[in-house]
Design a protein around this motif. Structure first.
Motif, short mmCIF file in Angstrom:
data_model
loop_
_atom_site.label_atom_id
_atom_site.label_comp_id
_atom_site.label_asym_id
_atom_site.label_seq_id
_atom_site.Cartn_x
_atom_site.Cartn_y
_atom_site.Cartn_z
N SER A 142 -5.53 8.58 -18.21
CA SER A 142 -6.49 9.68 -18.10
C SER A 142 -7.79 9.36 -18.83
N GLY A 143 -7.75 8.41 -19.75
CA GLY A 143 -8.98 7.97 -20.41
C GLY A 143 -9.74 6.95 -19.59
N TYR A 144 -9.21 6.57 -18.44
CA TYR A 144 -9.82 5.52 -17.61
C TYR A 144 -9.90 5.95 -16.15
N GLY A 145 -10.18 7.22 -15.95
CA GLY A 145 -10.49 7.71 -14.61
C GLY A 145 -9.39 8.43 -13.88
N TYR A 146 -8.18 8.45 -14.43
CA TYR A 146 -7.10 9.19 -13.76
C TYR A 146 -7.25 10.68 -14.05
N THR A 147 -7.26 11.49 -13.00
CA THR A 147 -7.47 12.93 -13.16
C THR A 147 -6.30 13.76 -12.62
N GLY A 148 -5.22 13.12 -12.25
CA GLY A 148 -4.08 13.82 -11.68
C GLY A 148 -3.18 14.43 -12.74
N PRO A 149 -2.05 14.97 -12.32
CA PRO A 149 -1.12 15.62 -13.25
C PRO A 149 -0.38 14.61 -14.12
N LEU A 150 0.01 15.05 -15.30
CA LEU A 150 0.85 14.22 -16.19
C LEU A 150 2.30 14.60 -15.90
N ASP A 151 2.81 14.09 -14.79
CA ASP A 151 4.14 14.48 -14.34
C ASP A 151 5.14 13.34 -14.40
N GLY A 152 4.71 12.17 -14.85
CA GLY A 152 5.63 11.05 -14.97
C GLY A 152 5.96 10.37 -13.66
N ILE B 77 12.98 3.78 -28.13
CA ILE B 77 12.41 2.48 -27.76
C ILE B 77 13.57 1.64 -27.23
N ASP B 78 13.92 1.87 -25.98
CA ASP B 78 15.08 1.22 -25.39
C ASP B 78 14.75 0.34 -24.19
N GLY B 79 13.47 0.28 -23.83
CA GLY B 79 13.09 -0.56 -22.70
C GLY B 79 13.45 0.00 -21.35
N VAL B 80 13.87 1.24 -21.31
CA VAL B 80 14.23 1.90 -20.05
C VAL B 80 13.17 2.95 -19.76
N MET B 81 12.36 2.70 -18.75
CA MET B 81 11.25 3.60 -18.43
C MET B 81 11.75 4.80 -17.62
N GLY B 82 11.50 5.99 -18.16
CA GLY B 82 11.83 7.22 -17.47
C GLY B 82 10.61 8.09 -17.33
N THR B 83 10.83 9.34 -16.96
CA THR B 83 9.71 10.26 -16.72
C THR B 83 8.81 10.40 -17.93
N ASN B 84 9.40 10.53 -19.12
CA ASN B 84 8.59 10.72 -20.32
C ASN B 84 7.74 9.47 -20.62
N SER B 85 8.31 8.29 -20.40
CA SER B 85 7.56 7.05 -20.61
C SER B 85 6.37 6.99 -19.65
N TRP B 86 6.62 7.25 -18.38
CA TRP B 86 5.55 7.15 -17.40
C TRP B 86 4.52 8.26 -17.57
#
Length: 294
Positions: free
Chosen positions: A264-274, A247-256
């Motif tokens: 994905s619970g609200y209509g997103y159907t693409g890959p979870l690739d960050g 929890i460092d406030g730095v958004m990276g691939t894993n955060s995104w």
């Protein structure tokens, strides 16, 4: 929050155990449906009550039993929302908390007494989190959802869910969704157009900050300009969506990637690739546009 994949469920009756009036719901419907004048609702004869500011904290969850269905089944009334056991329950309005363990068929019940004579109640809790008499602001967590069959505090529930109803100043149960529709909060944040455009902007980020303020400890300004504190709160929120990093406030691939999992619970159907593209943002924005974050 994702929409839980749990079966429809409800309590058999959700009758309160002592201390609350059991007057007819028809009288409550009349009080909420036709006697609101100039921001004041009239309950007991000759007594005026200011309408409290209430919002629906559970608009992201599936309703498994409506008010009408409750009444048809012999209940005094309520709205049931499917959600996993242990979900944090935000206060629908400011007030003072009272915990009622094993409240008849309603099981563990938390009551929020608003300053104007209205009350809100959440039933079938798995845990209380605040002491009796605690004053809370709108959005503060007041308990944990429950309802698993036979579990302590579940009452007569037949599956994991939350039951919510309100009580007016005369002691009659009223439909909280009808109340919110009749008394919309003022000063609400505008909805973000990111849901359509797929491009984040200040309105999108402001709603994100307000969501995080209500649920995950963000204390900075609602200015639509996210910084380290905003993103640290976002990472805390994303623990429930697969984020395991710092929890460092730095958004990276894993955060995104966790944001995409939420989306994905609200209509997103693409890959979870960050990699956040327009479709990822559209799904996230649908979540941020929930009435709960207004």
């Amino acid at each position: 929050m994702t929409r839980p994949d749990v079966p429809p469920c409800c309590s058999a009756d959700d009758q309160p155990a002592g201390g609350l009036s059991r007057r007819s719901v028809l009288r409550g419907a009349a009080l909420t449906g036709g006697l609101a004048v100039g921001g004041t609702v009239f309950g007991l004869p000759g007594t005026a009550y200011a309408a409290p500011v209430i919002y629906n904290p559970f608009s992201g969850y599936t309703i498994t039993q409506t008010w009408a269905q409750h009444r048809a089944n012999g209940s005094l009334g309520g709205i049931d929302f499917a959600m996993p056991v242990g979900t944090g329950l935000p206060a629908c309005g400011a007030g003072t908390v009272t915990n009622i363990p094993n409240n008849g068929t309603g099981g563990n019940t938390v009551t929020i007494a608003h300053a104007d004579g209205y009350k809100s109640q959440y039933l079938h809790l798995s845990a209380f989190v605040l002491a009796n008499g605690t004053s809370v602001a709108r959005g503060a967590t007041v308990g944990r959802s429950g309802g698993a069959v036979g579990a302590p505090g579940s009452g007569s529930s037949t599956g994991p869910h939350l039951h919510w109803h309100m009580i007016n100043p005369s002691g009659t149960r009223i439909n909280p969704l009808e109340y919110v529709a009749a008394h919309p909060p003022t000063g609400a944040l505008p909805k973000t157009t990111t849901e359509t455009t797929g491009e984040p902007g200040p309105a999108c980020y402001a709603r994100m900050q307000n969501w995080l303020r209500l649920t995950n400890g963000y204390t900075g300004p609602i200015d639509g300009v996210p910084g380290t504190n905003t993103y640290a709160a976002l990472q805390r929120a994303l623990r429930g969506y697969g984020y395991t990093g710092p929890i460092d406030g730095v958004m990276g691939t894993n955060s995104w990637r966790a944001v995409q999992n939420l989306a994905s619970g609200y209509g997103y159907t693409g890959p979870l690739d960050g990699v956040m593209g327009p479709n990822s943002w559209r799904g996230f924005a649908r979540f941020l546009n929930l009435d709960a974050w207004d």
